[in-house]
Write a protein that holds these residues in place. Structure first.
Motif, short mmCIF file in Angstrom:
data_model
loop_
_atom_site.label_atom_id
_atom_site.label_comp_id
_atom_site.label_asym_id
_atom_site.label_seq_id
_atom_site.Cartn_x
_atom_site.Cartn_y
_atom_site.Cartn_z
N LEU A 78 -88.91 -38.09 46.68
CA LEU A 78 -90.06 -38.76 47.28
C LEU A 78 -91.36 -38.18 46.75
N THR A 79 -92.36 -39.02 46.60
CA THR A 79 -93.70 -38.56 46.28
C THR A 79 -94.30 -37.91 47.53
N GLU A 80 -95.40 -37.19 47.35
CA GLU A 80 -96.04 -36.57 48.51
C GLU A 80 -96.53 -37.62 49.50
N ALA A 81 -97.03 -38.74 49.00
CA ALA A 81 -97.46 -39.82 49.89
C ALA A 81 -96.30 -40.37 50.71
N GLN A 82 -95.12 -40.48 50.09
CA GLN A 82 -93.94 -40.96 50.82
C GLN A 82 -93.48 -39.93 51.85
N ARG A 83 -93.60 -38.65 51.52
CA ARG A 83 -93.24 -37.60 52.48
C ARG A 83 -94.17 -37.65 53.69
N VAL A 84 -95.46 -37.82 53.44
CA VAL A 84 -96.41 -37.94 54.54
C VAL A 84 -96.06 -39.15 55.41
N GLY A 85 -95.72 -40.25 54.78
CA GLY A 85 -95.37 -41.45 55.54
C GLY A 85 -94.20 -41.24 56.46
N GLN A 86 -93.25 -40.38 56.07
CA GLN A 86 -92.09 -40.11 56.93
C GLN A 86 -92.48 -39.47 58.24
N LEU A 87 -93.66 -38.89 58.32
CA LEU A 87 -94.08 -38.18 59.53
C LEU A 87 -94.58 -39.11 60.62
N PHE A 88 -94.62 -40.41 60.38
CA PHE A 88 -95.27 -41.33 61.31
C PHE A 88 -94.29 -42.31 61.96
N LEU A 89 -94.46 -42.46 63.27
CA LEU A 89 -93.82 -43.52 64.07
C LEU A 89 -94.97 -44.39 64.56
N VAL A 90 -95.03 -45.62 64.06
CA VAL A 90 -96.23 -46.44 64.25
C VAL A 90 -95.89 -47.74 64.94
N SER A 358 -108.30 -35.14 62.92
CA SER A 358 -108.07 -33.84 63.55
C SER A 358 -106.83 -33.86 64.43
N ARG A 359 -106.57 -34.99 65.09
CA ARG A 359 -105.37 -35.09 65.95
C ARG A 359 -104.11 -34.82 65.13
N ALA A 360 -104.00 -35.52 64.01
CA ALA A 360 -102.79 -35.40 63.19
C ALA A 360 -102.64 -34.01 62.61
N ILE A 361 -103.72 -33.48 62.04
CA ILE A 361 -103.65 -32.17 61.39
C ILE A 361 -103.40 -31.07 62.41
N SER A 362 -104.02 -31.16 63.58
CA SER A 362 -103.81 -30.14 64.61
C SER A 362 -102.37 -30.16 65.13
N PHE A 363 -101.82 -31.35 65.29
CA PHE A 363 -100.43 -31.46 65.77
C PHE A 363 -99.47 -30.83 64.76
N ILE A 371 -95.59 -37.86 64.16
CA ILE A 371 -96.81 -38.32 64.82
C ILE A 371 -96.60 -39.74 65.32
N THR A 372 -96.78 -39.94 66.60
CA THR A 372 -96.66 -41.28 67.17
C THR A 372 -98.04 -41.89 67.34
N SER A 373 -98.17 -43.12 66.89
CA SER A 373 -99.41 -43.87 67.09
C SER A 373 -99.06 -45.27 67.56
N GLN A 374 -99.66 -45.67 68.68
CA GLN A 374 -99.37 -46.99 69.23
C GLN A 374 -99.82 -48.13 68.33
N SER A 375 -100.81 -47.89 67.48
CA SER A 375 -101.34 -48.97 66.67
C SER A 375 -101.59 -48.51 65.24
N LEU A 376 -101.79 -49.49 64.34
CA LEU A 376 -101.87 -49.20 62.92
C LEU A 376 -103.15 -48.49 62.50
N ALA A 383 -102.84 -40.78 58.46
CA ALA A 383 -102.03 -40.60 57.26
C ALA A 383 -102.90 -40.25 56.06
N ALA A 384 -104.03 -40.91 55.94
CA ALA A 384 -104.93 -40.62 54.83
C ALA A 384 -105.44 -39.18 54.90
N ALA A 385 -105.76 -38.73 56.11
CA ALA A 385 -106.26 -37.36 56.28
C ALA A 385 -105.18 -36.33 55.97
#
Length: 419
Positions: A78-90, A358-363, A371-376, A383-385
């Motif tokens: 996986l690329t780093e961007a794909q690895r970051v994407g794995q961290l999200f439940l959206v 800050s929410r994502a990075i602090s968590f 990371i769970t986010s109710q909306s896109l 994810a960008a941060a």
């Protein structure tokens, strides 16, 4: 997160809980990329810890050793961007197979999706989730997604319609013999699997004192608890977890360290505080029972626990995360080796005063994984941060990669990887 019954479009219930876990060492094989992965055994849904250091390479080795786990092989390609994407439940829009979801998956590689409420039934939902899985595998090297819903029962049952049973509340489930609940949970899980849903954001393990249940907005007022004792909640939560696992559905114990002693709902209220719960609190025993039962995810709450960490919300607290991870199933720690996920960091009022980045990075820095986010929209900002910081900071990239490995190990255990 908790259910938003007050808004026109039902929100997904993202429950809080802290998932403890050391790194995951997984040696089991992977399933083939069939439209519906083979049903894993109950024990396989609990990933063990990965002991290897998270690498940063984005290309897979030419000939991976047979001793290297499937999760590690997938991570390596996986690329780093794909690895970051794995961290999200959206949470996805009402048109769950529509262009907005497609574009977000292509750009941000979100690895797991959270459904909104639907009454269309099993067959219609299965078509939509199959489309979502096809988008995920196309954008993320064949890695299939966790597709989640909040199916607790009672007032918190997101998926209804033909093919879905009407689930009684957890409070009613808590009056059943545990064997009965285990069997019922297996049946509910089979319905979810038929609809393409492989992750249930349940059960609630919070202990709500009977005398204050009516004033406990997030849990007791909605009958989301199995009962009022850690032993009873633990036994029934474990039955729910093992029943779901027997039919191939992952679960999340929520909301660590517990929302049973607060009054406000963190979805709609800021500064929710628990002044009672301690690191050695007997009420944490229900979460410990969930870990012993093999729950693969623990969700962390958005409240502040002044006797554990008075300075920050549980979801941003290294002290709370350590409490989840440390120990061996007894004492003050849970000894959890799976995925720590957040309650809703997107739309919940409890975090709206904090910039999304800050929410994502602090968590993640505190020790969280998913990371769970109710909306896109907030998920895209987070994810960008995360990707930007991972690209500029080797130490933070190691944090991101370790979390991605834990999530991939959970996906391997659920038959969602191909090697």
């Amino acid at each position: 997160m908790h259910w938003d019954w007050a808004r026109p479009r039902a929100r997904t219930l993202v429950t809080c809980a802290v998932a403890v876990g050391a790194a995951l060492a997984v040696t089991a094989g992977c399933s083939s990329p069939a439209a519906a992965p083979a049903t894993p055994s109950a024990s396989s849904l609990h990933p063990s810890a990965v002991t290897s250091s998270p690498g940063t390479a984005s290309a897979s080795p030419a000939s991976p050793s047979p001793s290297v786990s499937c999760a590690a092989q997938v991570f390596g390609r996986l690329t780093e961007a794909q690895r970051v994407g794995q961290l999200f439940l959206v949470g996805v829009t009402d048109d769950i197979a529509g262009p907005q979801t497609t574009a977000a998956l292509q750009q941000y590689h979100f690895g797991s999706l959270l459904l909104y409420s639907t009454s269309e039934g099993v067959t219609a939902l299965a078509a939509a989730t199959a489309h979502m899985q096809s988008l995920g595998t196309a954008n993320d090297g064949g890695v299939r997604m966790f597709i989640a819903a909040n199916q607790e029962g009672g007032q918190v049952q997101q998926l209804t319609g033909p093919g879905f049973s009407v689930m009684p509340s957890a409070l009613t489930q808590g009056t059943w013999p545990t064997a009965t609940l285990r069997s019922a949970a297996a049946g509910w899980a089979r319905e979810l699997r038929a609809a393409g849903v492989n992750f249930d954001l349940a059960p609630v393990m919070d202990v709500v004192p009977a005398a204050t249940a009516a004033s406990n907005a997030p849990i007791g007022a909605l009958d989301r608890q199995f009962g009022s004792t850690p032993a009873g909640n633990g036994a029934h939560g474990a039955a729910f977890i093992t029943g779901m696992a027997s039919a191939g559905v992952a679960t999340s114990a929520k909301h660590f360290p517990g929302l049973g002693r607060v009054t406000g709902n963190t979805d709609f209220t800021a500064d929710v505080v628990d002044n009672v719960t301690t690191p050695n609190d007997p009420d944490l025993g229900s979460f410990r029972a969930a870990v012993v039962a093999g729950v693969p995810f623990v969700m962390v709450a958005l409240a502040t626990y002044t006797l554990i960490d008075r300075t920050q919300l549980a979801v941003f607290s290294p002290t709370v995360m350590k409490l989840v991870r440390s120990g061996s199933g007894s004492g003050s720690g849970l000894g959890f080796g799976g995925v720590i996920m957040s309650d809703d960091l997107g739309d919940a009022l409890a975090v709206q005063s904090i910039p999304a980045a800050s929410r994502a990075i602090s968590f993640l820095t505190a020790g969280g994984d998913m990371i769970t986010s109710q909306s896109l929209a907030p998920a895209q900002a987070m994810a960008a941060a995360v990707l930007a910081k991972a690209s500029s900071s080797p130490s933070f990239r190691a944090v991101v990669d370790a979390a991605a490995q834990r999530i991939l190990a959970a996906k391997q255990a659920s038959g969602l990887l191909t090697c």
